[in-house]
Design an enzyme around this catalytic site. Structure first.
Site, short mmCIF file in Angstrom:
data_model
loop_
_atom_site.label_atom_id
_atom_site.label_comp_id
_atom_site.label_asym_id
_atom_site.label_seq_id
_atom_site.Cartn_x
_atom_site.Cartn_y
_atom_site.Cartn_z
N LYS A 1 29.45 36.88 -20.61
CA LYS A 1 28.54 37.03 -21.75
C LYS A 1 27.10 36.92 -21.26
CE LYS A 1 27.88 35.26 -26.50
NZ LYS A 1 28.28 34.21 -27.46
N SER B 1 29.41 35.99 -31.96
CA SER B 1 28.46 36.75 -31.18
C SER B 1 29.05 37.35 -29.90
CB SER B 1 27.27 35.87 -30.80
OG SER B 1 27.72 34.79 -29.99
N SER C 1 31.86 31.78 -32.13
CA SER C 1 31.55 33.01 -31.40
C SER C 1 32.50 33.36 -30.26
CB SER C 1 30.13 32.97 -30.85
OG SER C 1 29.21 33.08 -31.91
#
Ligand code: MG
Ligand code: ZN
Lengths: 498, 497, 98
Positions: free
Chosen positions: B80, B155, B179
Site C-alpha cells: 500500500k 482505503s 481499510s
C-alpha cells in the site's frame, strides 16, 4: 512617545509579572530522535525523518530529557506528576517541521513549586512556580533580502532544522505579585538564580548568549489596591539578565503611560530591543489563536516511578543559594566581596584552586586580582584563561614556601599565561627565585644603609616604621627578588633596632 | 508451472525453496500479469520492475549459495502506497506528495525486504487512507476485479484488488476504521487488522495515529498468517509498539479446529442497512461454526452504536494535526510561489490544490472538533465512547473467545454511487470501527457470494488484543470447511479479467 | 447540538491553512452540517463519569537511551525540498512573527 518616569509609574500602579523561561537541555540527542545536538554543525546535517517531520516518522522520548525535567522540577520544589502525557500544540510555522509542537498541556511533568531568590540587599523573595514541562525546539530561519536580516522586508527565508527537536524545558512562574518597585530586580534575580540552578544540576550550560536559555516577560499593571490583574503584554525572547530587568522596567513605564493617558493595554507579543532597551509591538493575540491541544497519540504516557524520583531527589546537588552562603562563610567574605566573586564567575576556579591545596584567601586573591583583571581586559571568561587552578595553587605554594614573593608570583603567572610552561618551569627559566641568603643580601643591605644615612639614624633612634623605605631600596637593587621579610630583619639587626 | 500467479504464497515459497521455480520467474510472471490487467484494474500507482527483479535475483543467489531462505523468500507482494520506501515514490494517493521519494524505509518495508519478499510496487488507495472505496485517490479509482464498475473497498482497495486480480499473492494494507477488512470483504480476499501496536507504524504515513494499524492481506488465511509473522513484532522506533512475543498465528492457521471454542454473535451488527444476502451468508457461517463444534452465543455491545460517531471525531481530529506537515516547505507539492506570495499563502494554496475533497472535509471536521469551545463535547466525549466500547469488548470476551459479524453491511457498491454522500459512505465501516477504537485484532475472510448480486461477502472475526492467533484458528477452520463445500476457493468464481 | 455555518467553515479553513473556493465553502458547510449533526450524538456521554481513552493500549514509559543515531545526510534531508539554497530549505517570505 514620552514615557512617564519609573517612579511616577510606581506611584500609581502595582506590577504583576509572569516569567516563562525556556531551557535547552544539554542532552547528547534530541528529545524525540537520535540526532546529535552539537552546536555549530553544518546546516541540516543533524536531521532525520523524525525531526524533519517527514511523512511516516514517529517520535520516541529521550529518557535523559525526562530525567532532566524531573531534576529541574525537584530543584524547583515542584510536585512530580504520577502520570503525565505529551500533547500536540497545533499551529503553522515554517520553522516547525510538523506544524505542531510536541509539548505538554494540562498534564506537565512538574508543577506547584517555588524558587527563593536573593535580592541585592540580601532579602529573600519567593517566586512561585506554576509548572515545568517538556517540549521541543524549532528550526532556525534566516531571512534573506531584508536590510537587517529581519523578517520584515525579506524576500525569502532559509531553514536549517538542526535545532528542531532539541529538548526544551519550559518553566512558568505563577503571577509574581508583591515585588513592587523591585519587580524588574526580582525578574533579573529570578532568571539569574534559575540559571545557576540549571547549571548546578548539570542539565544545561544555560548560556543565554547562545540561546540555551530564553526568557519571556509577561507584565501587567493594576492600580494600587486593586486585586484584579490588568491586561498583560508578552515580551518574547529576552536573552540576557540585564535585558530581563530592562524589559520589565520599560514595560512598566510603557503600560503606565498608556493607562495614565486613559488608554487600554492590548494583549500582544512584544519584541525587546537591546540597543535602547525598548519594546515594540509584535503579533496581536486575537481569538483566532487556538492551539487545539490534544494528547499526543504517537507517545505513551510517562509515569515516573516514585523510587526513581526519590533517587533523583537524593542525588540533587546543593542548591546554588545555599552553596553560596556556605562558601561565603567558609571563605570568610563580606556580602560585597562574595558578590564580586560571583560577578566575576570566580566561584568554581577558586574552589578548584583550594581543592588543589591553596588556602582560600590566596586562591581568591589571585583569581579576583591578576586573573580577573586580565579576563576583564580581554573580555573573556575567567574560566577561559590559559591557566589551571592546579597551576594557581602551585604558585600559592611557592609563595607560602618563601620561594616567591608576590611580585615574582605575578611574573610566574604571566609566564604561565604566555604559554611558558608550568610555574616551576617559569621560575627556573626566568631565574625568579627569591633571594633570602644573608650573605647575598648583606651587601645590598649595607649599601642601602650607606645610601640613606638620615633614615638609618631615625631607625637607630627607634622609629622602626621608617624601615620600609630601606626595604624598598634593597628590593630595588635586587630587582624584586629579595625576600622582603628577611631584608627587614637584617636591616633592623644591623641598625640595632631588632 | 503454468499458473504461477495462482499459487498461494506458501506454495510459491516452497516451490522457490525447492528449486522448482526461480524467484525471478515468479516475479516476472506477476509483472507480466500487472502489465496485462492493471490498466483495467488500476491497483498499482507505481510498479517497481527493476527493484522487484533485483530482489528476486538476490533470493535466487542466496538459494544458489545454499543459504537458508525464510518462509516468504521470493514471494511477490503489493505494498500500500502509505508506507515509505527508500528510493521508490510514496504518494498516499495524494497529489500533494506526487513525486516524493522518501529517503528512508518504513520498518515494515525493511522487514519485508529482510524476509526476501519481492515488493512489486505501491498500490492505490483513498487519499491518505480516508475512504472506503478508493475513489478518493488522486490517481483515479481502482476497479473491483469481480466487477470493474464497482468499488474494491477502501482505503486499501489497490492492495485487495491486486490480490483478487492475481497481480500479487500477498499485499499490505492499513486499517484505521476497516481499510484492510472492508476491501478484503468486497473482493473475496483475506485481510487482518492485527492488535494495535503489533505492527510498527514507523514509516506508515499517519492518518489517525491512535487507530492506524498495518496488516496482512492475502488470498488464504495461512498466507495472511505467514505475512503477519513477517511484519509483526516490537520496534523501538514506534513508541506504541508492543514489546511482547507475536502470537503463533501460523500454527493457529494450520490448526483448523474450532471444537470447544465459544463464539459470540454481536447483536448490534444486524438490522436496518444490512443487505439480505450478506445476512444470509453470515447466518450460514454461524451455522457452519456450530457444525464444526464451536459454541455460538449472542452477545450485546450496546456502546457500539456510538462507535461510528466517535470514530468520525477522533480520526479527523488526529488527521487534521497529522496532515498539517504538508505545507509546501520541506517536501511535496508547492503551488503559487511566484516570489510575491508569503509562505502562509503558499501553504494555503498548496493544500487547497494538493488535497482532495474528502481530505479537506476531514481536516475541517477535525479542526472543528479540537477547537477550544467544542473539545469537551466532541473530542473529549468521543474518547469516553472509546472507553465504553473497550468495556463492552471486555465484557463480551469474558464469556467468549472471539466475536463474529458481517464485515460490511453490503457487498461492493457501484463506483460513484456514494461519492458525494459522506454519511452513506461512512456506513461501510459500521462493523469494523469498534476494533480500531478498542485496539483489538480482527479479520475478514470470504464466506460466500450474496445471492442477489453474486458479489463476495466477508465474515468478520474479532479477538481480544494480543490474541490474534484466535482469528487464524477460526478463520483457518472456516476457510477449509467452505473450500471443501465449494470444491474450490471462492475467488475462482470471479469472472476472468 | 448547533450546526455549522459557512462563516465557521471559512474560519476553520483559515486555521487549517486551506484556501477554499467559494463553491467549496458552500458545499462543505452543507455536508459538515449533516456530518456534525450525526456525530454530535457522542456528547450523550459527556456527562458520564468515564475516563477518556487516548491510547488503545495501556503502555507507559516508553523511552530510549540518550545515544546518537546516524542522521540523514544534508543531501537526503533536502532531497524532497521544493527549493533549496546554501544547504537550507528555501521558503517564501514568512509573515508571522515569533
Ligand atoms: Mg512552550
Ligand atoms: Zn532527528
Amino acid at each position: 512617545m514620552n514615557l512617564v518616569s519609573y517612579d511616577d509609574a510606581m506611584a500609581s500602579y502595582d506590577p504583576v509579572m509572569g516569567l516563562e523561561v525556556h531551557v535547552e537541555l544539554g542532552t547528547k540527542t534530541k528529545m524525540f530522535c537520535g540526532c546529535s545536538t552539537t552546536l555549530g554543525a553544518e546546516p541540516n546535517s543533524q536531521t532525520c525523518p523524525t525531526c524533519l517531520g517527514l511523512p511516516g516518522s514517529l517520535p520516541v522520548v529521550n529518557a535523559i530529557g525526562v530525567e532532566s525535567a524531573i531534576k529541574i522540577g525537584l530543584a524547583l520544589n515542584c510536585e512530580i506528576a504520577q502520570w503525565c502525557r505529551f500533547a500536540r500544540k497545533n499551529y503553522f510555522y515554517p520553522d516547525m517541521p510538523k506544524n505542531f509542537q510536541t509539548s505538554q498541556y494540562d498534564e506537565p511533568i512538574a508543577f506547584n513549586g517555588y524558587l527563593d531568590v536573593q535580592l541585592e540587599d540580601g532579602e529573600i523573595f519567593r517566586v512561585q512556580i506554576e509548572r515545568a514541562h517538556m517540549e521541543e525546539d524549532t528550526g532556525k530561519s534566516s531571512h534573506i533580502g531584508g536590510a537587517t536580516g529581519r523578517i520584515h522586508g525579506a524576500s525569502h527565508s532559509l531553514l536549517d532544522y538542526n535545532r528542531a527537536g532539541i529538548p526544551l524545558i519550559e518553566i512558568v512562574t505563577k503571577p509574581i505579585e508583591g515585588a513592587g518597585v523591585r519587580a524588574p530586580e526580582v525578574a533579573k534575580a529570578y532568571v539569574a538564580e534559575l540559571r545557576e540552578l540549571i547549571k548546578a544540576l548539570g542539565v544545561s550550560e544555560a548560556r543565554m548568549d547562545k540561546g540555551q536559555m530564553r526568557c519571556d516577560v509577561n507584565l501587567s499593571l493594576r492600580p494600587h489596591g486593586r486585586e484584579k490583574f490588568g491586561t498583560r503584554s508578552e515580551t518574547k525572547n529576552v536573552n540576557s539578565l540585564r535585558s530581563v530587568e530592562r524589559a520589565a522596567r520599560f514595560e512598566i513605564m510603557r503600560h503606565a503611560t498608556v493607562l495614565d493617558d486613559g488608554g487600554t493595554i492590548v494583549q500582544e507579543t512584544r519584541h525587546f530591543h537591546e540597543e535602547d532597551g525598548s519594546t515594540t509591538a509584535g503579533r496581536i493575540k486575537d481569538n483566532a489563536e487556538d492551539y487545539r491541544y490534544f494528547p499526543e497519540p504517537d507517545l505513551v504516557p510517562i509515569a515516573p516511578a516514585r523510587a526513581w524520583v526519590e533517587e533523583l531527589r537524593a542525588a540533587l546537588p546543593e542548591l546554588p543559594r545555599l552553596r553560596r552562603a556556605r562558601l561565603q562563610g567558609e571563605w570568610g567574605l563580606s556580602d560585597q566581596d562574595m558578590q564580586s566573586v560571583l560577578n566575576a564567575g570566580a566561584v568554581q576556579p577558586i574552589l578548584e584552586t583550594i581543592a588543589a591545596g591553596a588556602p582560600a584567601d590566596q586562591a581568591r586573591k589571585w583569581w579576583m586580582g591578576e586573573l580577573a583583571r586580565r579576563a576583564n581586559e580581554s573580555g573573556t571568561d575567567l574560566s577561559e584563561q590559559p591557566i589551571t587552578p592546579g597551576q594557581v595553587a602551585r604558585v600559592c605554594a611557592l609563595v607560602a614556601e618563601g620561594k616567591l614573593n608576590d611580585k615574582l608570583a605575578r611574573q610566574v603567572i604571566e609566564g604561565v599565561l604566555a604559554g611558558q610552561g608550568e610555574p616551576d618551569e617559569v621560575v627556573a627559566a626566568r631565574g625568579l627565585a627569591v633571594v633570602s641568603d644573608d650573605s647575598a643580601l648583606g651587601a645590598a643591605v649595607d649599601q642601602a644603609i650607606a645610601d640613606n644615612p638620615a633614615i638609618a639614624d631615625k631607625i637607630r633612634d627607634g622609629k622602626v616604621a621608617a624601615v620600609g623605605a630601606l626595604v624598598g631600596a634593597v628590593m630595588k637593587t635586587t630587582r624584586g627578588q629579595a625576600d622582603a621579610a628577611r631584608v627587614k630583619d637584617l636591616l633592623l639587626q644591623k641598625l640595632g633596632a631588632a | 508451472m503454468t499458473d504461477l500467479i495462482k499459487y498461494t504464497a506458501a506454495d510459491t515459497a516452497a516451490a522457490i525453496a525447492s528449486g522448482q521455480v526461480s524467484a525471478v520467474e515468479v516475479a516476472q510472471a506477476h509483472l507480466d500479469r500487472i502489465d496485462a490487467v492493471d490498466k483495467k484494474v488500476n491497483a498499482f500507482l507505481h510498479v517497481d520492475t527493476e527493484g522487484a527483479l533485483a530482489a528476486a535475483r538476490a533470493v535466487d543467489d542466496r538459494r544458489a549459495k545454499g543459504e537458508e531462505l525464510g518462509p516468504l523468500a521470493g514471494v511477490p507482494l503489493a505494498l500500500k502506497d502509505v508506507f515509505t520506501t527508500k528510493g521508490v515514490p510514496t504518494t498516499c494517493g495524494s497529489k500533494i506528495l506526487e513525486g516524493w521519494i522518501p529517503p528512508y524505509d518504513a520498518t515494515l518495508t525493511s522487514r519485508l525486504k529482510d524476509a526476501g519478499v519481492v515488493i512489486l510496487g505501491k498500490t492505490n488507495m483513498d487519499e491518505f487512507a480516508m475512504g472506503s472505496s478508493t475513489e478518493n485517490s488522486a490517481y483515479g479509482p481502482t476497479g473491483n476485479p469481480w466487477d470493474l464498475s464497482r468499488i474494491p473497498g477502501g482505503s486499501g482497495g489497490g492492495s485487495a484488488a491486486a490480490l483478487a486480480a492475481y497481480e500479487a499473492p500477498l499485499a499490505i494494507g492499513t486499517d484505521t476504521g476497516g481499510s484492510i477488512r472492508q476491501p478484503g470483504a468486497v473482493t473475496g480476499t483475506v485481510g487482518v487488522k492485527p492488535t494495535y501496536g503489533s505492527v510498527s507504524r514507523y514509516g506508515l504515513v499517519a492518518f489517525s495515529s491512535s487507530l492506524d494499524q498495518g496488516g496482512p492481506c492475502a488470498r488464504t488465511v495461512l498466507d495472511a498468517a505467514l505475512l503477519h509473522e513477517a511484519i509483526a513484532g516490537h520496534d523501538p522506533l514506534d513508541s506504541t509498539s508492543i514489546d511482547a512475543p507475536v502470537p503463533a498465528v501460523v500454527a493457529a492457521a494450520k490448526l483448523r479446529d474450532v471444537r470447544g471454542m465459544r463464539i459470540g454473535v454481536v447483536k448490534e451488527f444486524a438490522g436496518e442497512g444490512y443487505q439480505a444476502g450478506v445476512m444470509q451468508r453470515f447466518n450460514e457461517s454461524v451455522e457452519l461454526l456450530r457444525e464444526l463444534g464451536a459454541e455460538v452465543v449472542e452477545v450485546s455491545c450496546p456502546s457500539f452504536t456510538l462507535a461510528l460517531p466517535a470514530y468520525y471525531l477522533i480520526a479527523p481530529s488526529e488527521a487534521s494535526s497529522n496532515l498539517a506537515r504538508f505545507d509546501a516547505m520541506r517536501y511535496g507539492l508547492r503551488v503559487g510561489d511566484d516570489g510575491t506570495r508569503s509562505a502562509e499563502d503558499v501553504t494555503a494554496l498548496t493544500r487547497e490544490a494538493g488535497f482532495g475533497p474528502e481530505v479537506k472535509r476531514r481536516i475541517i471536521l477535525g479542526t472543528y472538533a479540537l477547537s477550544s469551545g467544542y473539545y469537551d463535547a466532541y473530542y473529549g466525549s468521543a474518547q469516553k465512547v472509546r472507553t465504553l466500547i473497550s468495556r463492552d469488548f471486555d465484557a463480551a470476551f469474558a464469556g467468549v473467545d472471539v466475536l463474529i459479524s458481517p464485515t460490511t453491511p453490503t457487498t461492493a457498491f457501484p463506483i460513484g454511487e456514494r461519492a458525494d454522500d459522506p454519511m452513506a459512505m461512512y456506513l461501510a465501516d459500521l462493523c469494523t470501527i469498534p476494533s480500531n477504537l478498542a485496539g483489538n485484532a480482527a479479520m475478514s475472510l470470504p464466506c460466500g457470494l450474496a445471492p442477489e448480486d453474486n458479489l463476495p461477502v466477508g465474515l468478520q472475526i474479532i479477538a481480544p488484543a494480543m490474541a490474534d492467533d484466535r482469528l487464524y484458528r477460526v478463520g483457518g477452520a472456516v476457510e477449509a470447511a467452505l473450500n471443501d463445500k465449494w470444491g474450490h476457493p471462492l475467488l475462482e468464481e470471479a469472472p476472468a479479467l | 447540538m448547533p450546526g455549522i455555518t459557512r462563516e465557521e467553515v471559512a474560519h476553520l479553513a483559515r486555521l487549517s491553512r486551506l484556501e477554499l473556493q467559494a463553491e467549496e465553502l458552500d458545499h462543505f458547510a452543507e455536508q459538515l452540517d449533516v456530518i456534525i449533526g450525526a456525530v454530535a450524538r457522542v456528547s450523550e456521554v459527556a456527562g458520564l463519569d468515564v475516563p477518556p481513552t487516548s491510547h488503545p493500549l495501556p503502555l507507559t514509559n516508553v523511552m530510549r537511551a540518550d545515544e546518537v543515531r546516524p542522521s540523514l545526510t544534508p543531501e537526503q534531508a533536502l532531497s524532497g525540498a521544493p527549493a533549496a539554497e546554501e544547504q537550507r530549505f528555501r521558503v517564501p517570505q514568512i509573515l508571522g512573527e515569533d
